[in-house]
Design a protein around this motif. Structure first.
Motif, PDB file in Angstrom:
ATOM      1  N   LYS A   1      -0.917  14.645  -0.826  1.00  0.00           N
ATOM      2  CA  LYS A   1      -1.940  15.298  -1.058  1.00  0.00           C
ATOM      3  C   LYS A   1      -2.592  15.995   0.097  1.00  0.00           C
ATOM      4  O   LYS A   1      -2.811  17.314   0.208  1.00  0.00           O
ATOM      5  CB  LYS A   1      -3.189  14.433  -1.431  1.00  0.00           C
ATOM      6  CG  LYS A   1      -4.136  15.150  -2.090  1.00  0.00           C
ATOM      7  CD  LYS A   1      -4.860  14.124  -3.198  1.00  0.00           C
ATOM      8  CE  LYS A   1      -6.092  15.034  -3.887  1.00  0.00           C
ATOM      9  NZ  LYS A   1      -7.335  15.084  -3.167  1.00  0.00           N
ATOM     10  N   LYS A   2      -2.679  15.207   1.327  1.00  0.00           N
ATOM     11  CA  LYS A   2      -3.001  15.828   2.562  1.00  0.00           C
ATOM     12  C   LYS A   2      -2.106  16.939   3.033  1.00  0.00           C
ATOM     13  O   LYS A   2      -2.562  18.205   3.406  1.00  0.00           O
ATOM     14  CB  LYS A   2      -3.089  14.878   3.633  1.00  0.00           C
ATOM     15  CG  LYS A   2      -3.723  15.317   4.838  1.00  0.00           C
ATOM     16  CD  LYS A   2      -4.144  14.043   5.807  1.00  0.00           C
ATOM     17  CE  LYS A   2      -4.525  14.725   7.158  1.00  0.00           C
ATOM     18  NZ  LYS A   2      -3.855  14.159   8.391  1.00  0.00           N
TER      19      LYS A   2
ATOM     20  N   ASP B   1       0.796  -1.148   0.069  1.00  0.00           N
ATOM     21  CA  ASP B   1       0.101   0.026  -0.108  1.00  0.00           C
ATOM     22  C   ASP B   1       0.888   1.321   0.071  1.00  0.00           C
ATOM     23  O   ASP B   1       0.354   2.320  -0.017  1.00  0.00           O
ATOM     24  CB  ASP B   1      -0.760   0.126   1.185  1.00  0.00           C
ATOM     25  CG  ASP B   1      -0.077   0.007   2.559  1.00  0.00           C
ATOM     26  OD1 ASP B   1       0.900  -0.139   2.441  1.00  0.00           O
ATOM     27  OD2 ASP B   1      -0.986   0.268   3.468  1.00  0.00           O
TER      28      ASP B   1
ATOM     29  N   ALA C   1       1.246   8.853  -1.737  1.00  0.00           N
ATOM     30  CA  ALA C   1       0.204   9.812  -2.389  1.00  0.00           C
ATOM     31  C   ALA C   1      -0.890  10.453  -1.601  1.00  0.00           C
ATOM     32  O   ALA C   1      -0.920  11.734  -1.674  1.00  0.00           O
ATOM     33  CB  ALA C   1      -0.465   9.010  -3.595  1.00  0.00           C
ATOM     34  N   ASP C   2      -1.619   9.910  -0.778  1.00  0.00           N
ATOM     35  CA  ASP C   2      -2.318  10.392   0.380  1.00  0.00           C
ATOM     36  C   ASP C   2      -1.705  11.334   1.012  1.00  0.00           C
ATOM     37  O   ASP C   2      -2.267  12.372   1.370  1.00  0.00           O
ATOM     38  CB  ASP C   2      -3.042   9.342   1.040  1.00  0.00           C
ATOM     39  CG  ASP C   2      -3.867   8.516   0.440  1.00  0.00           C
ATOM     40  OD1 ASP C   2      -4.346   8.741  -0.920  1.00  0.00           O
ATOM     41  OD2 ASP C   2      -4.428   7.562   0.814  1.00  0.00           O
ATOM     42  N   ALA C   3      -0.648  11.014   1.645  1.00  0.00           N
ATOM     43  CA  ALA C   3       0.312  11.821   2.505  1.00  0.00           C
ATOM     44  C   ALA C   3       0.599  13.095   1.961  1.00  0.00           C
ATOM     45  O   ALA C   3       0.540  14.088   2.403  1.00  0.00           O
ATOM     46  CB  ALA C   3       1.341  11.244   3.169  1.00  0.00           C
TER      47      ALA C   3
ATOM     48  N   GLU D   1       1.597   6.022  -9.223  1.00  0.00           N
ATOM     49  CA  GLU D   1       0.552   6.243  -8.561  1.00  0.00           C
ATOM     50  C   GLU D   1       0.539   7.814  -8.508  1.00  0.00           C
ATOM     51  O   GLU D   1      -0.503   8.889  -8.605  1.00  0.00           O
ATOM     52  CB  GLU D   1       0.871   5.933  -7.255  1.00  0.00           C
ATOM     53  CG  GLU D   1      -0.416   6.245  -6.074  1.00  0.00           C
ATOM     54  CD  GLU D   1      -1.625   5.454  -6.210  1.00  0.00           C
ATOM     55  OE1 GLU D   1      -1.664   4.314  -6.759  1.00  0.00           O
ATOM     56  OE2 GLU D   1      -2.740   5.800  -5.645  1.00  0.00           O
TER      57      GLU D   1
ATOM     58  N   LYS E   1      -0.135   4.365  -2.428  1.00  0.00           N
ATOM     59  CA  LYS E   1      -1.255   5.044  -2.012  1.00  0.00           C
ATOM     60  C   LYS E   1      -1.108   5.897  -0.694  1.00  0.00           C
ATOM     61  O   LYS E   1      -1.265   6.922  -0.632  1.00  0.00           O
ATOM     62  CB  LYS E   1      -2.505   4.055  -1.791  1.00  0.00           C
ATOM     63  CG  LYS E   1      -3.718   4.428  -1.468  1.00  0.00           C
ATOM     64  CD  LYS E   1      -4.961   3.544  -1.261  1.00  0.00           C
ATOM     65  CE  LYS E   1      -6.304   4.347  -1.110  1.00  0.00           C
ATOM     66  NZ  LYS E   1      -6.052   5.546   0.044  1.00  0.00           N
ATOM     67  N   VAL E   2      -0.334   5.126   0.331  1.00  0.00           N
ATOM     68  CA  VAL E   2      -0.201   5.916   1.619  1.00  0.00           C
ATOM     69  C   VAL E   2       0.661   7.188   1.167  1.00  0.00           C
ATOM     70  O   VAL E   2       0.428   8.045   1.759  1.00  0.00           O
ATOM     71  CB  VAL E   2       0.635   4.995   2.527  1.00  0.00           C
ATOM     72  CG1 VAL E   2       1.175   5.645   3.871  1.00  0.00           C
ATOM     73  CG2 VAL E   2      -0.136   3.816   2.986  1.00  0.00           C
TER      74      VAL E   2
ATOM     75  N   ARG F   1      -2.393  10.217 -10.308  1.00  0.00           N
ATOM     76  CA  ARG F   1      -3.346  11.046  -9.353  1.00  0.00           C
ATOM     77  C   ARG F   1      -2.944  12.479  -9.678  1.00  0.00           C
ATOM     78  O   ARG F   1      -3.395  13.459  -8.952  1.00  0.00           O
ATOM     79  CB  ARG F   1      -3.297  10.912  -7.892  1.00  0.00           C
ATOM     80  CG  ARG F   1      -4.156   9.419  -7.901  1.00  0.00           C
ATOM     81  CD  ARG F   1      -3.957   8.697  -6.449  1.00  0.00           C
ATOM     82  NE  ARG F   1      -4.239   9.578  -5.301  1.00  0.00           N
ATOM     83  CZ  ARG F   1      -4.184   9.345  -4.156  1.00  0.00           C
ATOM     84  NH1 ARG F   1      -3.593   8.194  -3.626  1.00  0.00           N
ATOM     85  NH2 ARG F   1      -4.903  10.192  -3.163  1.00  0.00           N
TER      86      ARG F   1
END
Ligand code: NAD
Length: 449
Positions: free
Chosen positions: A278-279, A268, A274-276, A324, A271-272, A328
């Motif tokens: 982005k956040k 993962d 990219a999410d971080a 990824e 995803k982890v 995104r």
């Protein structure tokens, strides 16, 4: 890591022994410190008749705050010698190099710089010009070996057609002490459709407003990269394995950065990550795939799990994470993707088949991706470090470690800052015409040449 031999060679008794036994005498390399001028001295410019850059060269140096002259004075010393060789169209014209450099070399200061600028051979316009332009590589590689004794270096820049106005960041890097350990290298501008330099609002903080993600950022080269990109104004997102999260958090706290504790090979992880980003920042501008490991064994003794791990950390995971982020649309226009290869990935190394394979894969990643993302204004490059004084090289057997240090034009290992400065140069907005390059930061190591 301490280089005891170098310290010894510079004390009075050591100096005597080194000189009388003809041992290598590693020069003290000048390094840049914040607030210092980029070049402490004058640069002498020469050009072959009919060269493309003309007055642009002096104007480019001037706008970078570098003093240059076009006529040599016998009484002067020069910190840099820059020769515009774009006008050389056949091998007879190579005589212009000798005529400029032979007398000028006598006036070269210590930690001086030789820079030759040519045209990409494939764009040289004729067969004879392409051959002569290709010959420039042999010139800088040999000249670099001759001038290394006093900490000087020689490098070649091929300015692609249309990239004549994009030389600023590269000349600043190559002429300054920021490139202390970059020697005998060939830098290609305009290899992809990207030929322009993006403007730099504040030269003291060229990365202001940029976000940089660096893997393996808790120590070694990654930590130096985080500190250097932060020095240049970037906001840092550092990543390292959960086991090093305390160390990573300490570095990020100092830099006001964001820490991600994640193993990049975890399923993962893309995803982890990219999410971080982005956040934290809505996206990212600079991605440095620095994390890497060695599990060195001769091929006949290689364990499958170690082989797989070395390759996945250096080149498998960076591909998945980049894919990824691109998918995104989290890497912003003007973005930078930077891989870390190794001289072992260029020349191979005894006992390093897994590492050499992984690090050659990084070069493949650069070649492939740089062409695919040029249309989005994103550059993709790699640095191939040679022997750099970090924890990684502490595990080497003494003999190999000493050979790694001494068998180079500068007869010493590099410092983490040397790799970090090269990353900062790629990341600079002015470097947007540089894509598809793999530049060694190796002091012109003979291993890996
Ligand atoms: P280092 O061992 O000091 O640092 C590497 C960092 O990567 C560590 O913080 C480590 O925890 C992290 N890392 C390793 N596996 C990871 C994973 N699965 N997920 C997340 N993080 C991970 O090494 P270094 O010398 O600083 O090397 C940095 C890079 O430079 C590596 O890619 C290395 O191969 C390359 N390199 C180093 C040298 C040298 O002489 N030091 C030479 C050539 C290339």
């Amino acid at each position: 890591m301490a280089d005891r031999y170098q310290s010894l060679a510079h004390n009075p008794i050591g100096k005597f022994i080194v000189k009388n036994l003809g041992l290598p005498n590693p020069p003290v390399l000048e390094r840049w410190s914040e607030g210092s001028p980029l070049v402490k001295g004058t640069v002498l410019i020469g050009a072959a008749p009919g060269s493309r850059l003309g007055k642009k060269l002096a104007a480019t140096l001037k706008s970078s705050g570098i003093t240059s002259v076009g006529v040599r004075a016998d009484s002067k010393t020069y910190k840099g010698l820059v020769f515009d060789a774009t006008g050389i169209t056949d091998t007879a014209g190579l005589a212009d190099l000798q005529q400029f450099f032979t007398p000028a070399l006598r006036s070269l200061a210590s930690s001086g710089r030789l820079v030759v600028i040519g045209t990409l051979p494939e764009q040289a316009g004729s067969e004879t010009a392409a051959i002569a332009q290709r010959a420039l590589e042999g010139f800088v590689r040999s000249a670099g070996k001759e001038v290394g004794g006093n900490g000087s270096t020689a490098n070649l820049v091929y300015a692609g057609i249309g990239a004549e106005d994009a030389l600023g960041s590269t000349l600043e890097f190559l002429l300054s002490p920021k490139s202390a350990f970059v020697d005998g290298q060939v830098i290609r501008l305009g290899l992809t459709e990207l030929v322009d330099a993006d403007p730099v609002a504040d030269p003291a903080k060229p990365l202001a407003g940029k976000v940089a993600l660096i893997t393996g950022a808790s120590r070694g080269l990654g930590e130096a990269m985080a500190r250097t990109l932060h020095r240049d104004g970037a906001q840092i997102v550092g990543l390292d394995v959960p086991q090093l999260s305390a160390e990573l958090e300490a570095v990020m706290a100092e830099l006001g950065g964001t820490a991600i504790a994640e193993d990049i090979t975890a399923p993962d992880a893309p995803k982890v990550i990219a999410d971080a980003v982005k956040k934290a920042h809505g996206g990212v501008d600079i991605v440095v795939h620095n994390a890497g490991i060695t599990r060195d064994k001769r091929l006949k003794n290689m364990k499958t799990e170690n082989w797989n791990l070395v390759i996945d950390i250096s080149v498998g995971a960076p591909q998945r994470i980049t894919a990824e982020l691109l998918e995104r649309k989290l890497i912003r226009p003007g973005g930078r993707v930077i891989g870390i290869s190794s001289i072992a990935g260029i020349a191979g190394n005894n006992g390093q088949t897994s590492y050499g394979t992984a690090k050659a894969g990084v070069i493949g990643f650069v070649n492939d991706l740089s062409k695919r993302v040029a249309k989005d204004g994103i550059t993709v490059n790699a640095i191939a470090p040679g022997f750099i004084e970090t924890d990684m090289v502490k595990t080497m057997p003494l003999g190999i470690r000493e050979a790694g240090r001494r068998l180079s034009s500068l007869s010493q290992g590099g410092q983490p800052i040397d790799v970090a400065e090269a990353i900062a140069w790629y990341a600079n907005p002015g470097s947007s015409a540089i894509s598809g390059n793999v530049v060694r930061v190796c002091g012109q190591a003979l291993i890996g040449a």
